[in-house]
Design a protein around this motif. Structure first.
Motif, PDB file in Angstrom:
ATOM      1  N   UNK A 252       6.137   6.672   5.557  1.00 39.10           N
ATOM      2  CA  UNK A 252       4.882   6.035   5.173  1.00 39.10           C
ATOM      3  C   UNK A 252       4.553   4.853   6.085  1.00 39.10           C
ATOM      4  N   UNK A 253       5.570   4.048   6.387  1.00 42.61           N
ATOM      5  CA  UNK A 253       5.358   2.884   7.241  1.00 42.61           C
ATOM      6  C   UNK A 253       4.897   3.307   8.622  1.00 42.61           C
ATOM      7  N   UNK A 254       5.594   4.272   9.212  1.00 44.10           N
ATOM      8  CA  UNK A 254       5.240   4.713  10.561  1.00 44.10           C
ATOM      9  C   UNK A 254       3.850   5.346  10.590  1.00 44.10           C
ATOM     10  N   UNK A 255       3.491   6.069   9.545  1.00 41.46           N
ATOM     11  CA  UNK A 255       2.163   6.678   9.489  1.00 41.46           C
ATOM     12  C   UNK A 255       1.076   5.608   9.405  1.00 41.46           C
ATOM     13  N   UNK A 256       1.319   4.575   8.602  1.00 44.98           N
ATOM     14  CA  UNK A 256       0.349   3.495   8.469  1.00 44.98           C
ATOM     15  C   UNK A 256       0.169   2.752   9.784  1.00 44.98           C
TER      16      UNK A 256
ATOM     17  N   UNK B 292      -3.161   0.817  10.224  1.00 46.94           N
ATOM     18  CA  UNK B 292      -3.441   0.388   8.858  1.00 46.94           C
ATOM     19  C   UNK B 292      -2.396  -0.622   8.411  1.00 46.94           C
ATOM     20  N   UNK B 293      -2.831  -1.624   7.665  1.00 45.47           N
ATOM     21  CA  UNK B 293      -1.893  -2.606   7.135  1.00 45.47           C
ATOM     22  C   UNK B 293      -1.071  -1.992   6.009  1.00 45.47           C
ATOM     23  N   UNK B 294       0.179  -2.386   5.929  1.00 42.95           N
ATOM     24  CA  UNK B 294       1.068  -1.889   4.881  1.00 42.95           C
ATOM     25  C   UNK B 294       0.846  -2.657   3.581  1.00 42.95           C
ATOM     26  N   UNK B 295       0.155  -3.786   3.667  1.00 42.83           N
ATOM     27  CA  UNK B 295      -0.066  -4.640   2.493  1.00 42.83           C
ATOM     28  C   UNK B 295      -1.552  -4.901   2.276  1.00 42.83           C
ATOM     29  N   UNK B 296      -1.886  -5.111   1.023  1.00 41.03           N
ATOM     30  CA  UNK B 296      -3.245  -5.499   0.650  1.00 41.03           C
ATOM     31  C   UNK B 296      -3.215  -6.937   0.146  1.00 41.03           C
ATOM     32  N   UNK B 297      -4.096  -7.767   0.660  1.00 41.64           N
ATOM     33  CA  UNK B 297      -4.194  -9.156   0.224  1.00 41.64           C
ATOM     34  C   UNK B 297      -5.387  -9.281  -0.712  1.00 41.64           C
ATOM     35  N   UNK B 298      -5.177  -9.924  -1.855  1.00 43.42           N
ATOM     36  CA  UNK B 298      -6.241 -10.082  -2.837  1.00 43.42           C
ATOM     37  C   UNK B 298      -7.104 -11.286  -2.469  1.00 43.42           C
ATOM     38  N   UNK B 299      -8.147 -11.031  -1.695  1.00 42.86           N
ATOM     39  CA  UNK B 299      -9.002 -12.125  -1.230  1.00 42.86           C
ATOM     40  C   UNK B 299      -9.673 -12.849  -2.389  1.00 42.86           C
ATOM     41  N   UNK B 300     -10.067 -12.095  -3.424  1.00 37.63           N
ATOM     42  CA  UNK B 300     -10.765 -12.722  -4.549  1.00 37.63           C
ATOM     43  C   UNK B 300      -9.846 -13.665  -5.321  1.00 37.63           C
ATOM     44  N   UNK B 301      -8.581 -13.269  -5.491  1.00 40.08           N
ATOM     45  CA  UNK B 301      -7.626 -14.129  -6.200  1.00 40.08           C
ATOM     46  C   UNK B 301      -7.366 -15.400  -5.404  1.00 40.08           C
ATOM     47  N   UNK B 302      -7.175 -15.233  -4.107  1.00 39.95           N
ATOM     48  CA  UNK B 302      -6.909 -16.400  -3.272  1.00 39.95           C
ATOM     49  C   UNK B 302      -8.102 -17.348  -3.277  1.00 39.95           C
TER      50      UNK B 302
ATOM     51  N   UNK C  31       0.818  -1.209   0.000  1.00 35.77           N
ATOM     52  CA  UNK C  31       0.000   0.000   0.000  1.00 35.77           C
ATOM     53  C   UNK C  31       0.859   1.270   0.000  1.00 35.77           C
ATOM     54  N   UNK C  32       2.155   1.118   0.270  1.00 32.20           N
ATOM     55  CA  UNK C  32       3.042   2.269   0.295  1.00 32.20           C
ATOM     56  C   UNK C  32       3.830   2.340  -1.015  1.00 32.20           C
ATOM     57  N   UNK C  33       4.458   3.481  -1.265  1.00 33.13           N
ATOM     58  CA  UNK C  33       5.249   3.666  -2.476  1.00 33.13           C
ATOM     59  C   UNK C  33       6.649   3.118  -2.235  1.00 33.13           C
TER      60      UNK C  33
END
Length: 311
Positions: free
Chosen positions: A64-68, A73-83, A51-53
């Motif tokens: 960005x990490x410390x702000x998240x 907030x999670x730093x990563x997004x997991x694609x539930x639909x793909x899984x 989710x970060x640059x």
């Protein structure tokens, strides 16, 4: 043993490498955005993203990490639909560090959305080499192939033992390993163990404990014989782009390792920061750096380089 009966989604590069080293690559059906070794996994569907640059500077990534994290907030997004579409029987993740990879909490949130059968969740949490060996065996057991785990661990331990014998009797140089550039962080967890196995004396971090933030004054006071730079997630080209955070600091030229040309750049993405089978190669890299007359530099320019005149 029929590897086809498993359908594995691995959401952490070290776990992907463990599965491959155990001889079960064919069971992998999905991977994280960071899983890239062995090359065969690159064709697998990607099941996560950052989710970060990640192309930002070291200090901006840190911000960005410390702000998240401050906003829960999670730093990563997991694609539930793909899984869900992949219908895995097993998902591999980690609970060591929410910054380094998809977390256990992220995956558990995704599993709550599943309807019907739930895949087995195997979470790894290595802090030391012994934990890495245990995680390898944990994955092998989950695969129903415990013997592959025993063989792999024994082989890796033997390689490390052979390396220790090769450097035995050499005067141990003091070594500082830099895991992040701005702000400074010293490499902890298993890295001090790798240094010791390779014949060095680690400074500024403790085996089996998280990597600590590092003040420039502390680095200056320690004044190591050698400095090894291994930022998490940075390969050699990316590291060279970020070097100004180190070499432009006013205290940098005063360090003994800098004065004597004993600063080394490493691929912290492929090595050191992935707690799996290639920690053995990481240890070999350290030994090549510490004792070039004793250990041939087979990984030079692939896994490490000496900092040149630009430093």
């Amino acid at each position: 043993m029929n590897p086809g009966r498993h359908r594995i989604v691995s959401l952490i590069p070290s776990a992907t490498e463990i599965v491959a080293a155990l001889g079960h690559s064919e069971s992998l059906v999905g991977r994280s955005h960071e899983c890239d070794f062995p090359n065969s996994v690159r064709s697998l569907p990607i099941c996560s993203e950052a989710r970060i640059e990640v192309s930002a500077s070291s200090i901006e990534i840190d911000r960005q990490v410390k702000a998240s994290l401050a906003n829960a907030l999670s730093i990563y997004r997991v694609y539930a639909d793909v899984i869900a579409e992949l219908q895995p029987t097993m998902i591999l993740t980690q609970s060591l560090c929410d910054v380094c990879a998809v977390s256990l909490q992220d995956v558990e949130s995704v599993l709550c959305e599943f309807v019907g059968s739930r895949p087995r969740l195997v979470s790894l949490s290595p802090m030391s080499l012994s934990d890495v060996w245990a995680d390898i065996q944990r994955v092998a057991d989950a695969l129903g192939d415990p013997e592959s785990g025993h063989r792999l661990v024994k082989s890796l331990q033997q390689r490390l033992s052979n390396l220790t014998m090769k450097v035995a009797g050499q005067p141990p140089p003091t070594v500082a390993c830099i895991e992040w550039l701005e702000p400074l962080m010293s490499a902890g967890n298993w890295v001090p163990e790798l240094i010791e196995i390779a014949g060095g004396r680690p400074l500024l971090s403790t085996s089996g404990r998280h990597s600590p933030w590092l003040a420039w004054d502390d680095l200056l006071q320690a004044d190591p014989d050698k400095i090894v730079v291994m930022p998490c997630g940075f390969d050699l080209p990316r590291l060279k782009q970020e070097l100004s955070a180190l070499i432009n600091h006013p205290l940098w030229p005063t360090l003994r390792a800098v004065e004597h040309g004993e600063v080394f750049l490493t691929d912290g993405n492929q090595f050191f920061n992935r707690p799996g089978p290639r920690l053995v190669e990481s240890t070999e890299i350290i030994a090549e750096i510490l004792f070039p007359k004793v250990v041939p530099g087979k990984n030079e320019h692939r896994g490490w380089e000496r900092l040149g005149c630009e430093g």
